[in-house]
Design a protein around this motif. Structure first.
Motif, PDB file in Angstrom:
ATOM      1  N   ASP A  45       0.831  -1.203   0.000  1.00  7.64           N
ATOM      2  CA  ASP A  45       0.000   0.000   0.000  1.00  7.64           C
ATOM      3  C   ASP A  45       0.867   1.255   0.000  1.00  7.64           C
ATOM      4  N   SER A  46       1.941   1.246   0.770  1.00  2.00           N
ATOM      5  CA  SER A  46       2.844   2.399   0.828  1.00  2.00           C
ATOM      6  C   SER A  46       3.511   2.654  -0.521  1.00  2.00           C
ATOM      7  N   LEU A  47       3.937   1.580  -1.182  1.00  3.16           N
ATOM      8  CA  LEU A  47       4.565   1.723  -2.499  1.00  3.16           C
ATOM      9  C   LEU A  47       3.553   2.211  -3.530  1.00  3.16           C
ATOM     10  N   LYS A  48       2.328   1.734  -3.428  1.00  2.35           N
ATOM     11  CA  LYS A  48       1.256   2.193  -4.319  1.00  2.35           C
ATOM     12  C   LYS A  48       1.036   3.691  -4.156  1.00  2.35           C
ATOM     13  N   ILE A  49       0.945   4.139  -2.908  1.00  2.00           N
ATOM     14  CA  ILE A  49       0.704   5.559  -2.631  1.00  2.00           C
ATOM     15  C   ILE A  49       1.875   6.414  -3.107  1.00  2.00           C
ATOM     16  N   SER A  50       3.088   5.923  -2.914  1.00  2.92           N
ATOM     17  CA  SER A  50       4.270   6.663  -3.372  1.00  2.92           C
ATOM     18  C   SER A  50       4.255   6.838  -4.887  1.00  2.92           C
ATOM     19  N   MET A  51       3.852   5.774  -5.608  1.00  5.77           N
ATOM     20  CA  MET A  51       3.791   5.882  -7.065  1.00  5.77           C
ATOM     21  C   MET A  51       2.640   6.785  -7.489  1.00  5.77           C
ATOM     22  N   GLU A  52       1.542   6.762  -6.755  1.00  6.41           N
ATOM     23  CA  GLU A  52       0.435   7.669  -7.049  1.00  6.41           C
ATOM     24  C   GLU A  52       0.871   9.124  -6.893  1.00  6.41           C
ATOM     25  N   GLN A  53       1.690   9.390  -5.879  1.00  2.92           N
ATOM     26  CA  GLN A  53       2.145  10.765  -5.660  1.00  2.92           C
ATOM     27  C   GLN A  53       2.992  11.270  -6.823  1.00  2.92           C
ATOM     28  N   ILE A  54       3.881  10.408  -7.324  1.00  2.00           N
ATOM     29  CA  ILE A  54       4.703  10.804  -8.470  1.00  2.00           C
ATOM     30  C   ILE A  54       3.843  10.934  -9.717  1.00  2.00           C
ATOM     31  N   LEU A  55       2.893  10.013  -9.895  1.00  3.60           N
ATOM     32  CA  LEU A  55       1.998  10.086 -11.053  1.00  3.60           C
ATOM     33  C   LEU A  55       1.197  11.390 -11.031  1.00  3.60           C
ATOM     34  N   SER A  56       0.771  11.821  -9.851  1.00  5.77           N
ATOM     35  CA  SER A  56       0.028  13.089  -9.734  1.00  5.77           C
ATOM     36  C   SER A  56       0.870  14.250 -10.262  1.00  5.77           C
ATOM     37  N   GLU A  57       2.160  14.258  -9.925  1.00  6.25           N
ATOM     38  CA  GLU A  57       3.065  15.304 -10.407  1.00  6.25           C
ATOM     39  C   GLU A  57       3.239  15.215 -11.922  1.00  6.25           C
ATOM     40  N   THR A  58       3.356  13.993 -12.422  1.00  7.67           N
ATOM     41  CA  THR A  58       3.534  13.794 -13.855  1.00  7.67           C
ATOM     42  C   THR A  58       2.332  14.320 -14.627  1.00  7.67           C
ATOM     43  N   VAL A  59       1.138  14.069 -14.118  1.00 13.04           N
ATOM     44  CA  VAL A  59      -0.090  14.520 -14.781  1.00 13.04           C
ATOM     45  C   VAL A  59      -0.109  16.042 -14.894  1.00 13.04           C
ATOM     46  N   ILE A  60       0.287  16.722 -13.844  1.00  9.94           N
ATOM     47  CA  ILE A  60       0.318  18.195 -13.864  1.00  9.94           C
ATOM     48  C   ILE A  60       1.278  18.690 -14.939  1.00  9.94           C
ATOM     49  N   LEU A  61       2.470  18.094 -14.991  1.00 11.03           N
ATOM     50  CA  LEU A  61       3.468  18.512 -15.980  1.00 11.03           C
ATOM     51  C   LEU A  61       3.052  18.140 -17.400  1.00 11.03           C
ATOM     52  N   ALA A  62       2.271  17.069 -17.538  1.00  7.80           N
ATOM     53  CA  ALA A  62       1.913  16.563 -18.866  1.00  7.80           C
ATOM     54  C   ALA A  62       0.878  17.425 -19.576  1.00  7.80           C
ATOM     55  N   ASN A  63       0.077  18.137 -18.822  1.00  6.72           N
ATOM     56  CA  ASN A  63      -1.010  18.895 -19.454  1.00  6.72           C
ATOM     57  C   ASN A  63      -0.452  19.936 -20.425  1.00  6.72           C
ATOM     58  N   GLY A  64      -0.790  19.783 -21.698  1.00  7.37           N
ATOM     59  CA  GLY A  64      -0.297  20.697 -22.732  1.00  7.37           C
ATOM     60  C   GLY A  64       1.063  20.343 -23.278  1.00  7.37           C
ATOM     61  N   ASN A  65       1.655  19.240 -22.795  1.00  8.64           N
ATOM     62  CA  ASN A  65       3.019  18.872 -23.210  1.00  8.64           C
ATOM     63  C   ASN A  65       3.120  17.468 -23.794  1.00  8.64           C
ATOM     64  N   ILE A  66       1.984  16.841 -24.110  1.00  8.82           N
ATOM     65  CA  ILE A  66       1.999  15.508 -24.708  1.00  8.82           C
ATOM     66  C   ILE A  66       1.195  15.530 -26.006  1.00  8.82           C
ATOM     67  N   SER A  67       1.327  14.459 -26.779  1.00  6.95           N
ATOM     68  CA  SER A  67       0.695  14.418 -28.094  1.00  6.95           C
ATOM     69  C   SER A  67      -0.783  14.050 -28.007  1.00  6.95           C
ATOM     70  N   GLU A  68      -1.522  14.490 -29.009  1.00  3.96           N
ATOM     71  CA  GLU A  68      -2.929  14.108 -29.131  1.00  3.96           C
ATOM     72  C   GLU A  68      -3.046  12.599 -29.298  1.00  3.96           C
ATOM     73  N   GLU A  69      -2.090  12.009 -30.020  1.00  8.44           N
ATOM     74  CA  GLU A  69      -2.104  10.568 -30.255  1.00  8.44           C
ATOM     75  C   GLU A  69      -2.055   9.786 -28.943  1.00  8.44           C
ATOM     76  N   SER A  70      -1.210  10.224 -28.020  1.00 11.36           N
ATOM     77  CA  SER A  70      -1.086   9.501 -26.749  1.00 11.36           C
ATOM     78  C   SER A  70      -2.377   9.578 -25.938  1.00 11.36           C
ATOM     79  N   ILE A  71      -3.042  10.715 -25.983  1.00 15.73           N
ATOM     80  CA  ILE A  71      -4.297  10.871 -25.253  1.00 15.73           C
ATOM     81  C   ILE A  71      -5.389  10.015 -25.882  1.00 15.73           C
ATOM     82  N   GLU A  72      -5.473  10.054 -27.205  1.00 14.22           N
ATOM     83  CA  GLU A  72      -6.535   9.329 -27.906  1.00 14.22           C
ATOM     84  C   GLU A  72      -6.288   7.822 -27.970  1.00 14.22           C
TER      85      GLU A  72
END
Length: 296
Positions: A45-72
């Motif tokens: 559970d701790s490792l899951k939460i730690s990865m969720e925290q990093i994923l949350s940061e990645t999502v913020i940085l990704a907005n407007g910086n990834i391809s339409e293809e990857s989203i679709e």
């Protein structure tokens, strides 16, 4: 050497896919350990939460910086991810940060902002993910050793646990290469065989987790097992374009099967021991492989 723009975009897209996959691996383990294994459950559970925290940061940085293809492509999230998370959390009692999924469903595409700041942020994400990944791999290897020596009972197949380890190792290889500003070099058969094996094993797990009464679904799963095993066997002796096309068709067929299965599980129309989030998980990996094949 990858230019800054490509490094940022590829890093974000790779992490959006794999960070979610890794945190779901830990969720799967957490919910399939018996209640007596409190220390192992807490660690997962701790490792899951730690990865969720990093994923949350990645999502913020990704907005407007990834391809339409990857989203679709639906390899980041599918239309089923959020309901699968909600039902799985309700049925198992495990916590899942659904805010991440809701943010990912709102992601917008754009040309990466090629600033030194963003590049440093991506470097930091990649390095911290790599460090966490080492801990996750060690945990999985420890668990595998204990399962094989009958020290721990885990309600998933040892082959599935090995499957989770192989996916984590591939992610580690990709991250190490990205930090050197390059992409990993795979031979065609090496890459196709890895993912064709993964797809075939997904079919094996589905077959094994479906209720014996689901004869039609089990028969279809076994058909996919045979198709992907043949693709692995024939890669070296078959023309490249042909094996790519055959892999694409097989994976698209598997994706359609997994979509139907995911809907069936969400609507409680399929008898199985498959958690809904696992169905969405393997579906996303099929979408990811289709994305890879479409670039060959």
């Amino acid at each position: 050497m990858l230019p800054r723009e490509k490094y940022i975009q590829i890093s974000l897209e790779i992490n959006l896919f794999y960070q979610r996959i890794m945190k779901e691996h830990m969720l799967l383990i957490e919910t399939h350990l018996p209640s007596v294994e409190t220390a192992l459950i807490t660690e997962a559970d701790s490792l899951k939460i730690s990865m969720e925290q990093i994923l949350s940061e990645t999502v913020i940085l990704a907005n407007g910086n990834i391809s339409e293809e990857s989203i679709e492509s639906h390899s980041i999230v599918t239309p089923f991810t959020l309901p699968c998370e909600e039902i799985t959390s309700k049925l198992t009692g495990a916590t899942i940060n659904t805010n991440i999924t809701m943010a990912e469903l709102k992601l917008e595409a754009g040309t990466p902002s090629c600033t030194p700041w963003l590049e440093m942020e991506i470097d930091d994400i990649n390095r911290r993910t790599l460090n966490l990944l080492d801990v996750i791999i060690s945990y999985k290897k420890k668990l595998m050793e204990w399962v094989l020596n009958c020290k721990v009972f885990l309600m998933i197949y040892p082959e599935m646990l090995e499957h989770l380890i192989r996916e984590a190792r591939l992610y580690k290889r990709i991250l190490n290469c990205l930090l050197d500003r390059k992409l990993p070099e795979f031979t065609l058969c090496e890459e196709l065989d890895f993912w064709n094996n993964i797809m075939g094993e997904h079919a094996e797990f589905i077959d094994g987790m479906l209720d014996p009464t689901e004869k039609d679904l089990k028969e279809k799963a076994r058909g996919f097992i045979a198709r992907f095993e043949r693709l692995v066997e024939e890669c070296i002796k078959t023309a490249e374009k042909l094996i790519i096309q055959e892999s694409l068709v097989a994976t698209e067929d598997l994706r359609d099967y997994e979509i139907d299965a995911t809907i069936g599980l969400l609507e409680c129309k399929i008898r199985s021991v498959i958690p809904p989030i696992l169905a969405d998980h393997v579906l996303r990996e099929a979408y990811h492989y289709i994305l890879i094949l479409n670039h060959k």
